[in-house]
Design a protein around this motif. Structure first.
Motif, PDB file in Angstrom:
ATOM      1  N   THR A 180       1.021  -1.529   0.106  1.00 32.71           N
ATOM      2  CA  THR A 180      -0.110  -0.094  -0.197  1.00 32.71           C
ATOM      3  C   THR A 180       1.241   1.514  -0.194  1.00 32.71           C
ATOM      4  N   ARG A 181       1.797   0.953   0.852  1.00 38.38           N
ATOM      5  CA  ARG A 181       3.026   2.785   0.880  1.00 38.38           C
ATOM      6  C   ARG A 181       3.529   2.497  -0.266  1.00 38.38           C
ATOM      7  N   ARG A 182       4.267   1.598  -1.381  1.00 41.85           N
ATOM      8  CA  ARG A 182       4.688   1.456  -2.832  1.00 41.85           C
ATOM      9  C   ARG A 182       3.522   1.731  -3.422  1.00 41.85           C
ATOM     10  N   ARG A 183       2.069   1.402  -2.921  1.00 42.46           N
ATOM     11  CA  ARG A 183       1.427   2.215  -4.459  1.00 42.46           C
ATOM     12  C   ARG A 183       1.302   3.590  -4.080  1.00 42.46           C
ATOM     13  N   GLN A 184       0.769   4.443  -3.137  1.00 41.69           N
ATOM     14  CA  GLN A 184       0.837   5.896  -3.245  1.00 41.69           C
ATOM     15  C   GLN A 184       2.455   6.613  -2.969  1.00 41.69           C
TER      16      GLN A 184
END
Length: 483
Positions: A127-131
């Motif tokens: 999730t953090r990487r997508r953001q």
């Protein structure tokens, strides 16, 4: 009596106990998913699933399984495959407790122990990487994105006009599938790393990049199919195949190329620029993370986009009535100023305003989806109850659930009895708004959904829209001149 002697004396008892324990385990595994039917032996052995995954027509075999056994079919002792829109969207929803299945995701790694957006199974990291990457992919921090795509569309058109237009005296064979790959590779290398490989300029697979990445994908499919992921991901094996980025077999070249470009960019205040790489740097990706993500976008972005362009054109050129209708719309667009005359390139906004062009693109991608891989998700511990076709279905925790993309997109219940036929008019003539909404929702799953939706979707559709309009325009103008 020594321990060894005691074990030796009891060897047959131990063998029998081991066999009994194994049979009890196999029965327990079988019974977990006994409510789901599938191909012969798939509940007891991985043989069918492994043979299917390693084949080049896995997408067709998964479709056959769903056609025969229902919207959820069993394809392995712990594996299901589905063409249910409800289940697929449920698994990929933003707050879904499902995660990527390790057995498949790890096989997409490009370096041992190093994850990228697609191979990451830790949901918090994912999730953090997508953001961190979303703004770069969307184009909001890449203001030159459309201009960059236009450059390579022009190069493709120029290549066709100068080298591949036949005359009454000379026929010029033209492998459009190959040129579509050159286009996609040049675009994604420029967008992702700031420089193309030069495939369109040289009309060749520069540095054997396409050949190399295709070999790498075949190796990945082999390792996933035979359960060799963890072996091939070990450092010493990776060094042999060059997937560590060090010298070895030529799988290493794309990694070395990406690393060299990234290191060069990082030395020149790249975060101040307006492109994808600069956006990633501004949002906190490290140099090693940039290398991992760049390989993912270069391979996945070029392969699926070129596949979509090729399949759409294949259906266009084999359906004369569709071809004629699209020709009329393109001619009208140029005549009324919606599209600029050559050598100008149509804007994405203008291309999206052409209803028949959009119908052709959607239909081509539906009939032959660009990616047929299973992309399995893992059911959360404790299991989950979902509603499929109006009925509650319990999925045991730890089960792998894959997508049967071709079964989904060729579903007669959604797209009609002629679902396997290429008919763009289905998107324009459908009067039932509710049914049309289901059709569109199903089609959107080609790019994934929710927390697993493809971040490269905006770039891919921009490239497809422009390539479809401009290459079709060249073909139409050549046909008119010939007539």
């Amino acid at each position: 009596m020594s321990l060894f002697s005691a074990l030796y004396e009891s060897r047959w008892l131990l063998v029998c106990a081991t066999l009994v324990a194994y049979l009890v385990y196999k029965v327990w595994v079988y019974r977990r998913l006994s409510a789901f039917k599938g191909p012969f032996g798939s509940g007891w052995s991985e043989l069918w699933h492994s043979a299917t995954t390693i084949s080049t027509d896995a997408h067709a075999k998964y479709k056959e399984a769903c056609d025969k056994y229902g919207p959820i079919a069993r394809v392995g002792p712990n594996d299901l495959v589905t063409c249910s829109v409800e289940l697929l969207t449920h698994m990929s929803a933003a707050r879904s407790p499902y995660s990527r299945s390790v057995w498949f995701a790890r096989g997409t790694r490009t370096r041992p122990g190093e994850d990228h957006l697609f191979s990451e199974t830790n949901e918090n990291i994912h999730t953090r990487r997508r953001q961190q990457m979303a703004m770069g992919y969307s184009g909001k921090e890449n203001l030159e994105l459309e201009d960059t795509v236009d450059v390579y569309i022009k190069k493709l058109i120029q290549l066709i006009r100068t080298k591949y237009l036949s005359t009454p005296d000379s026929a010029q064979p033209f492998d459009f599938g190959q040129k579509a790959q050159y286009l996609a590779v040049d675009v994604i290398n420029d967008v992702g790393l700031g420089a193309p490989l030069g495939d369109l300029d040289t009309d060749s697979d520069q540095f054997r990049y396409i050949e190399t990445t295709e070999a790498g994908m075949k190796l990945g499919r082999l390792s996933v199919s035979l359960g060799l992921v963890f072996l091939l991901q070990s450092p010493w094996i990776a060094r042999l195949f060059g997937s560590s980025g060090k010298d070895g077999l030529r799988f290493a070249w794309p990694l070395r190329h990406a690393r060299a470009r990234i290191n060069e960019r990082l030395r020149h205040d790249t975060e101040k620029r307006s492109d994808m790489l600069a956006s990633f740097v501004r949002h906190g990706l490290t140099a090693e993370e940039l290398v991992n993500e760049s390989i993912l976008q270069l391979v996945a972005g070029s392969d699926t986009t070129s596949t979509a362009i090729r399949s759409i054109f294949l259906y266009l050129l084999t359906h004369p009535c569709v071809y004629a209708a699209l020709q009329a719309e393109i001619d009208a667009a140029v005549a009324d100023g919606t599209a600029p005359p050559a050598p100008g390139i149509i804007s994405e906004t203008a291309a999206r305003s052409l209803p028949y062009l959009q119908a052709c693109i959607k239909e081509g991608m539906r009939v032959h989806a660009p990616a047929g891989s299973p992309f399995p998700k893992r059911v959360p511990d404790g299991g989950d109850t979902v509603v499929v076709d109006g009925k509650p279905v319990f999925l045991p925790g730890g089960t792998n659930v894959s997508v049967a993309m071709f079964a989904l997109q060729l579903n007669k219940g959604i797209f009609g009895d002629d679902a396997q036929e290429f008919r763009p008019e289905r998107w324009l003539l459908e009067k039932d708004e509710k049914k049309l909404a289901v059709m569109n929702r199903t089609h959107d799953l080609i790019f994934g959904y929710g927390k697993y939706q493809c971040l490269g979707k905006p770039i891919a559709l921009m490239e497809i829209n422009k390539a479809m309009f401009e290459v079709s325009s060249v073909i139409f103008s050549w046909v008119r001149a010939k007539d």
